[in-house]
Design an enzyme around this catalytic site. Structure first.
Site, mmCIF file in Angstrom:
data_model
loop_
_atom_site.group_PDB
_atom_site.id
_atom_site.type_symbol
_atom_site.label_atom_id
_atom_site.label_comp_id
_atom_site.label_asym_id
_atom_site.label_seq_id
_atom_site.Cartn_x
_atom_site.Cartn_y
_atom_site.Cartn_z
ATOM 1 N N GLN A 39 0.839 -1.195 0.000
ATOM 2 C CA GLN A 39 0.000 0.000 0.000
ATOM 3 C C GLN A 39 0.880 1.253 0.000
ATOM 4 O O GLN A 39 0.377 2.364 -0.091
ATOM 5 C CB GLN A 39 -0.900 0.009 1.241
ATOM 6 N N HIS A 71 -1.294 1.298 -4.540
ATOM 7 C CA HIS A 71 -1.671 2.713 -4.611
ATOM 8 C C HIS A 71 -0.714 3.530 -5.469
ATOM 9 O O HIS A 71 -0.670 4.750 -5.363
ATOM 10 C CB HIS A 71 -1.746 3.310 -3.190
#
Ligand SMILES: [Zn+2]
Length: 292
Positions: free
Chosen positions: A100, A138
């Site tokens: 992430q 992300h």
């Protein structure tokens, strides 16, 4: 439990901000890749996709602050936790890594080169150096995306262009927060010149998924596939508050894959976990790698 699960191999790692705190990067996706919580001087909420695309003034403020904060990200180096994950990957124990984080530190730990060099070409969606596939859920602050033509370029190139476009730009006495974000007054922001796409003149955006923006569907599906082919899921340094990562924990649990969570503090996924370990990441993962 953690040693047994990892020793069995086929581990899918899901890493979050907690893995990078020992590299001095406490959070992500604000103007410097760092969410601002609470007491921000020039805005306490993270940039959203809607605000960024909604107006030139918002983008000017973003890039001015980001230009000052970028060096903090560019200087960050992998810590013991990243190195231990890279060691597990080299030993063939990992089915994949989903991160992430947008700091490029997994690649830097694995390849020995700077994250900007490792990830400038495009989103990491496959083996970077012939080891476990890395998915940057992300995106990455080390790349910039043109919203018009879709071209991806290295952030280090944009850094040079922004410096050239703003000779002598002096925001005066700036307070830089510990997370590298810079509090700028309106005058300094107003005099900052933003750079557009060198190919088409379009609007540039960091190649990260902002709040209010969805992870591209193909990337989401590829991660579900990874969960299905993996033997287990090990969460490293994420409180799992963001659905984009949390959903893979639920999926693994539904499939009967053991989930082990290593994080400082409770997480949203604890109810799904076969084991949780509330401990510092670098130390724990170094000991893990040594025990195998
Ligand atoms: Zn373009």
């Amino acid at each position: 439990m953690l040693v047994d699960v990892v020793a069995a191999g086929g581990v899918l790692v899901l890493s979050g901000a907690g893995l990078s705190t020992e590299s001095g990067i406490p959070d992500y996706r604000g103007p410097t890749g760092l969410a601002r919580r609470g007491s921000g001087v020039s805005g306490s909420t993270p940039m959203t996709y809607q605000v960024f695309t909604g107006g030139a003034d918002a983008r000017r403020r973003y890039w001015a602050r980001s230009h000052l904060g970028w060096r903090h990200i560019a200087r960050a180096v992998p810590n013991d936790g990243h190195r231990a994950v890279a060691a597990l990957s080299r030993r063939g124990l990992l089915a994949g890594i989903i991160t992430q984080n947008v700091d490029g530190l997994h690649q830097a730990a694995d390849s020995g080169v700077g994250p900007g060099v490792a990830s400038a070409a495009g989103p990491a969606t496959g083996p970077v150096t012939g080891r476990a596939a890395l998915t940057e859920l992300h995106g990455s602050l080390h790349r910039v995306l043109c919203l018009s033509c879709g071209q991806r370029t290295a952030r280090s190139d944009l850094d040079w262009r922004l410096a050239a476009a703003n000779p002598g730009w002096d925001p005066g006495s700036v307070s830089v927060n510990p997370d590298g974000d810079a509090a700028l007054d309106d005058e300094a922001v107003a005099s900052f010149r933003v750079a557009d796409c060198a190919a088409c003149g379009g609007v540039l955006k960091p190649d990260v998924v902002f709040f209010g923006e969805n992870v591209p569907p193909a990337r989401t599906r590829a991660c579900y596939d990874l969960v299905e082919t993996a033997s287990s899921l090990v969460v490293l340094g994420s409180s799992l508050t963001v659905m984009s990562g949390f959903r893979y924990v639920g999926h693994a649990a539904r499939l009967g894959r053991p989930v082990v969570i290593v994080n400082q503090g409770a997480t949203r996924g604890d109810a799904y976990a076969a084991a949780t370990l509330d401990a510092p990441l670098g130390q724990t993962l170094t000991a893990l790698a040594a025990a195998l």
